[in-house]
Design a protein around this motif. Structure first.
Motif, mmCIF file in Angstrom:
data_model
loop_
_atom_site.group_PDB
_atom_site.id
_atom_site.type_symbol
_atom_site.label_atom_id
_atom_site.label_comp_id
_atom_site.label_asym_id
_atom_site.label_seq_id
_atom_site.Cartn_x
_atom_site.Cartn_y
_atom_site.Cartn_z
ATOM 1 N N PRO A 137 0.753 -1.064 0.029
ATOM 2 C CA PRO A 137 0.079 -0.037 -0.042
ATOM 3 C C PRO A 137 0.664 1.175 -0.126
ATOM 4 N N SER B 180 -3.584 -5.498 6.513
ATOM 5 C CA SER B 180 -4.498 -5.703 5.388
ATOM 6 C C SER B 180 -4.398 -4.462 4.511
ATOM 7 N N ASP C 29 -6.238 -2.498 2.782
ATOM 8 C CA ASP C 29 -7.100 -1.597 2.817
ATOM 9 C C ASP C 29 -6.673 -0.750 4.178
ATOM 10 N N ALA C 30 -5.957 -1.369 5.116
ATOM 11 C CA ALA C 30 -5.842 -0.424 6.252
ATOM 12 C C ALA C 30 -4.432 0.130 6.326
#
Ligand SMILES: CC(C)(COP(=O)(O)OP(=O)(O)OC[C@H]1O[C@@H](n2cnc3c(N)ncnc32)[C@H](O)[C@@H]1OP(=O)(O)O)[C@@H](O)C(=O)NCCC(=O)NCCS
Length: 183
Positions: free
Chosen positions: A8, A108, A110-111
């Motif tokens: 990310p 994760s 998304d986090a």
């Protein structure tokens, strides 16, 4: 490795970190932990595992960490969903290494990029010191884990070595960096 970014990127919002609760991992969390980790097994060189892990791996790890008195933490959102995990596991089994551990942290996808890594690492550092550890070692593949390098440096981890060509994944030869922090 695919060209699609799987690690990310930093985001603007800090909501994930603010809303998250950090607590010891429970048996009920292990399936979510497995799923988060397996995402990176499949898609990234941040881990050198090439085969997805099963629940037994995580059950064994939780038992080992409990037996050795070392921290295994999760971050969960307001609804109780696991957003990430971190643990410190003895660096080597030989007894003279008993005050040294390798730390591990995964969110994760998304986090990530919203400050939760900082909150979780801070909690792990605190729990590791309380567990009596003296030294933490992060083992990081440098091309895939810019966020991890930035995170660890921010918390005072310093360069402690660079092993060249010790891994091969997705047909690429990979180095690892060691970063170390004295607690
Ligand atoms: C590594 C990881 C735990 C970091 O957590 P995070 O919540 O994404 O990071 P944070 O938002 O808390 O940011 C931590 C620091 O890293 C920086 N950072 C975050 N993402 C970054 C990126 N992609 N590239 C460079 N720096 C980055 C932030 O700016 C911040 O530094 P600062 O406070 O000095 O500005 C998370 O990204 C993750 O789980 N990545 C995939 C798994 C992984 O790489 N695990 C580690 C294996 S060694």
């Amino acid at each position: 490795m695919s060209d699609t970014p799987t690690v990310p990127q930093p985001g603007a919002a800090a909501d994930a970190a603010q809303a998250a609760r950090i607590r010891p991992a429970a048996v009920e969390d292990l399936a979510a932990i497995r799923d988060i980790y397996n995402h990176y097994v499949r898609t990234s060189t941040v881990t050198f595992d090439e085969e997805e892990t099963d629940l037994a791996v995580w059950e064994h790890k939780q038992e080992l960490l409990a037996t050795t008195g070392l921290p295994f933490l999760v971050a969960e959102d307001a609804g109780g969903a696991v957003l990430g995990f971190a643990y410190a596991q003895h660096w080597r089994a030989k007894s003279a290494y008993r005050f040294s551990a390798e730390n591990t942290i995964y969110l994760s996808p998304d986090a990530a990029g919203r400050g939760l890594g900082k909150a979780l690492l801070e909690a792990l550092l605190d729990a590791s010191a309380k567990a009596g550890l003296h030294e933490l070692i992060a083992v990081i593949e440098p091309t895939a884990a810019a966020a991890s390098i930035a995170l660890h440096r921010r918390y005072g981890f310093v360069d402690a070595g660079h092993l060249k060509g010790v891994g091969v994944k997705f047909g690429r030869t990979l180095d690892v960096l060691f970063l170390q922090k004295s607690l």
